[in-house]
Design a protein around this motif. Structure first.
Motif, PDB file in Angstrom:
ATOM      1  N   LEU A  64      45.346  40.018  35.626  1.00  0.00           N
ATOM      2  CA  LEU A  64      44.624  38.062  36.167  1.00  0.00           C
ATOM      3  C   LEU A  64      43.922  38.028  35.715  1.00  0.00           C
ATOM      4  N   ALA A  65      43.890  37.736  34.668  1.00  0.00           N
ATOM      5  CA  ALA A  65      42.619  37.357  33.868  1.00  0.00           C
ATOM      6  C   ALA A  65      41.924  35.980  34.190  1.00  0.00           C
ATOM      7  N   ASP A  66      40.715  35.290  34.150  1.00  0.00           N
ATOM      8  CA  ASP A  66      40.474  34.128  34.792  1.00  0.00           C
ATOM      9  C   ASP A  66      41.350  33.156  35.286  1.00  0.00           C
ATOM     10  N   VAL A  67      42.659  33.613  36.566  1.00  0.00           N
ATOM     11  CA  VAL A  67      43.046  33.297  37.003  1.00  0.00           C
ATOM     12  C   VAL A  67      42.902  32.495  38.916  1.00  0.00           C
ATOM     13  N   MET A  68      42.669  34.303  39.390  1.00  0.00           N
ATOM     14  CA  MET A  68      42.162  33.961  41.039  1.00  0.00           C
ATOM     15  C   MET A  68      41.425  32.751  41.426  1.00  0.00           C
ATOM     16  N   HIS A  69      40.616  32.527  40.050  1.00  0.00           N
ATOM     17  CA  HIS A  69      39.346  31.299  40.835  1.00  0.00           C
ATOM     18  C   HIS A  69      40.149  29.940  40.376  1.00  0.00           C
ATOM     19  N   ARG A  74      49.160  49.623  37.888  1.00  0.00           N
ATOM     20  CA  ARG A  74      47.709  49.124  38.229  1.00  0.00           C
ATOM     21  C   ARG A  74      47.554  47.739  38.337  1.00  0.00           C
ATOM     22  N   LEU A  75      46.720  46.748  39.001  1.00  0.00           N
ATOM     23  CA  LEU A  75      46.189  45.433  38.949  1.00  0.00           C
ATOM     24  C   LEU A  75      44.739  45.363  38.296  1.00  0.00           C
ATOM     25  N   LEU A  76      44.829  44.228  37.759  1.00  0.00           N
ATOM     26  CA  LEU A  76      43.623  44.017  37.090  1.00  0.00           C
ATOM     27  C   LEU A  76      43.306  42.977  37.123  1.00  0.00           C
ATOM     28  N   ALA A  95      42.981  47.458  41.160  1.00  0.00           N
ATOM     29  CA  ALA A  95      43.587  47.876  42.541  1.00  0.00           C
ATOM     30  C   ALA A  95      44.924  48.866  41.865  1.00  0.00           C
ATOM     31  N   ARG A  96      44.926  49.532  43.438  1.00  0.00           N
ATOM     32  CA  ARG A  96      46.155  50.513  43.415  1.00  0.00           C
ATOM     33  C   ARG A  96      47.425  50.033  43.999  1.00  0.00           C
ATOM     34  N   ALA A  97      48.504  50.142  44.169  1.00  0.00           N
ATOM     35  CA  ALA A  97      49.275  49.994  45.524  1.00  0.00           C
ATOM     36  C   ALA A  97      49.197  50.835  46.281  1.00  0.00           C
ATOM     37  N   ALA A  98      48.857  50.418  47.501  1.00  0.00           N
ATOM     38  CA  ALA A  98      48.235  52.242  48.537  1.00  0.00           C
ATOM     39  C   ALA A  98      49.939  52.911  48.479  1.00  0.00           C
ATOM     40  N   ARG A 122      52.780  39.121  45.245  1.00  0.00           N
ATOM     41  CA  ARG A 122      53.353  38.925  43.630  1.00  0.00           C
ATOM     42  C   ARG A 122      53.403  40.314  42.243  1.00  0.00           C
ATOM     43  N   SER A 123      51.552  40.234  42.682  1.00  0.00           N
ATOM     44  CA  SER A 123      51.531  41.316  41.397  1.00  0.00           C
ATOM     45  C   SER A 123      51.991  42.987  42.493  1.00  0.00           C
ATOM     46  N   ARG A 124      51.405  43.209  43.153  1.00  0.00           N
ATOM     47  CA  ARG A 124      51.787  44.399  43.927  1.00  0.00           C
ATOM     48  C   ARG A 124      53.457  44.262  43.988  1.00  0.00           C
ATOM     49  N   LYS A 125      53.661  43.328  44.085  1.00  0.00           N
ATOM     50  CA  LYS A 125      55.711  43.665  43.740  1.00  0.00           C
ATOM     51  C   LYS A 125      56.014  44.229  42.634  1.00  0.00           C
ATOM     52  N   ALA A 126      55.276  43.615  41.327  1.00  0.00           N
ATOM     53  CA  ALA A 126      55.403  43.604  40.004  1.00  0.00           C
ATOM     54  C   ALA A 126      55.498  44.862  39.442  1.00  0.00           C
ATOM     55  N   LEU A 127      54.183  45.693  40.561  1.00  0.00           N
ATOM     56  CA  LEU A 127      54.104  46.729  40.011  1.00  0.00           C
ATOM     57  C   LEU A 127      54.668  48.161  39.778  1.00  0.00           C
ATOM     58  N   ARG A 128      54.751  48.711  38.875  1.00  0.00           N
ATOM     59  CA  ARG A 128      55.660  49.813  38.926  1.00  0.00           C
ATOM     60  C   ARG A 128      55.135  50.867  39.387  1.00  0.00           C
TER      61      ARG A 128
END
Length: 347
Positions: free
Chosen positions: A245-250, A273-275, A338-341, A263-269
């Motif tokens: 998510l680059a220049d997205v959250m703001h 990692r989420l960046l 961030a890593r999925a718990a 959605r990021s957590r659900k898409a990750l294998r």
């Protein structure tokens, strides 16, 4: 200024350009704060953002963005979450002050000032007039082209620096990266050029996909970068090793950012990692002023929010992420990983 190494040696970062472009929001923030009475409400003593918003009847998110920008400009001070007037503001920026600058602020009032006022009073961001940026980009391809190329200019240097340090951020050499709302593929292309075994998917609105596909083709990366049409809030996301998510959250409210984190957590294998690559506000002191100006710009144009590292980490943990950390990356940008718990110990 921070620097990075490139083909011509040490290259400067782009903070000066961000200062110039986003500096246009400093005066509108002050003029709107004066006009709706934010400064007058602080005349009797320090208040929190929530207390100012209640007293003035203003929208809390925009109120916080404006107060933080004024504090970063030394027109307010912030102590323990409360804002108070500086001597300069008390002398020149109250309606009953002996040398009130209110008439000058009325003289320079323009559409940007009105946009900040409306964000404060009505929670009514002005993308193009009163129309949503994203809706206009869907309906007017030429406007989508102009905006997308501008965002490429805004991000190109940061994307190159980001790609150079991707391995140290835990991006595997053969990772598949999902670049959400990736514009013309600026980050995906930088990553693919730097890491020859990496592949990527760019998820974008239909009006932007032809622009991204053209850029990917021009870079000779058709076989490694796929452009997929979709709305990031409603379209199913492809699975990936890394979600970017680059220049997205703001651009979005806190609630919408939580949706993106979910959605990021659900898409990750597993082990992915989420960046999040974005400007962050400082946790300890007001500003930096340019990031705070961007927060005001987002409040006025998209209804968005600029996070501190602590705020962003809290949101990501609520969405089920662990091992969250932020580090400066380039210019005003920081990268939050961030890593999925449950997968924090994965390689």
């Amino acid at each position: 200024m921070t620097t990075r190494h490139g083909p011509t040696g040490v290259e400067p970062d782009d903070r000066l350009l961000h200062d110039l472009v986003l500096g246009h929001w400093k005066l509108p923030a002050l003029a709107a704060a004066y006009r709706v009475g934010l400064l007058t409400r602080l005349a009797d003593g320090p208040l929190t953002t929530a207390e100012v918003a209640v007293a003035c009847g203003t929208e809390p998110l925009a109120t916080g963005s404006v107060l933080e920008l004024l504090a970063s400009l030394h027109l307010l001070e912030r102590w323990g979450g409360r804002y108070e007037l500086t001597a300069v503001t008390r002398r020149y920026l109250l309606p009953d002050a002996p040398d009130d600058w209110g008439p000058m602020l009325r003289l320079v009032w323009d559409d940007r000032c009105a946009a900040v006022r409306d964000a404060l009073l009505e929670d009514a961001p002005r993308g193009y007039g009163r129309r949503s940026l994203w809706r206009v980009h869907q309906e007017v391809p030429r406007q989508a082209e102009i905006f997308t190329q501008a965002m490429h200019a805004h991000s190109a240097a940061a994307a190159t620096a980001f790609a150079e340090r991707a391995a140290s951020l835990g991006v595997p050499a053969r990772a598949h990266v999902l670049d959400v709302a990736g514009g013309r593929g600026t980050y995906a292309i930088a990553l693919a050029r730097r890491h020859p075994e990496l592949t990527a998917t760019v998820l974008e609105l239909g009006s932007v996909c032809p622009i991204a596909s053209r850029a990917v083709g021009d870079a000779g990366l058709d076989g490694r970068i796929t452009v997929v049409e979709g709305d990031m809030f409603t379209t199913p996301w492809p699975s990936a090793d890394v979600v970017l998510l680059a220049d997205v959250m703001h651009n979005w409210s806190v609630g919408r950012c939580r949706e993106l984190a979910d959605r990021s957590r659900k898409a990750l294998r597993p082990g992915g990692r989420l960046l999040v690559h974005d400007m962050l506000l400082d946790d300890a002191v007001p500003g930096p002023a340019t990031a705070a100006a961007n927060a005001v710009a987002m409040a006025a144009t998209t209804g968005g929010h600029q996070f501190t590292a602590t705020e962003l980490a809290g949101l990501l943990r609520q969405a089920g992420f662990g091992s969250v950390s932020s580090t400066p990356s380039f210019g005003y940008f920081s990268v939050t990983t961030a890593r999925a718990a449950g997968f924090e110990g994965a390689p």
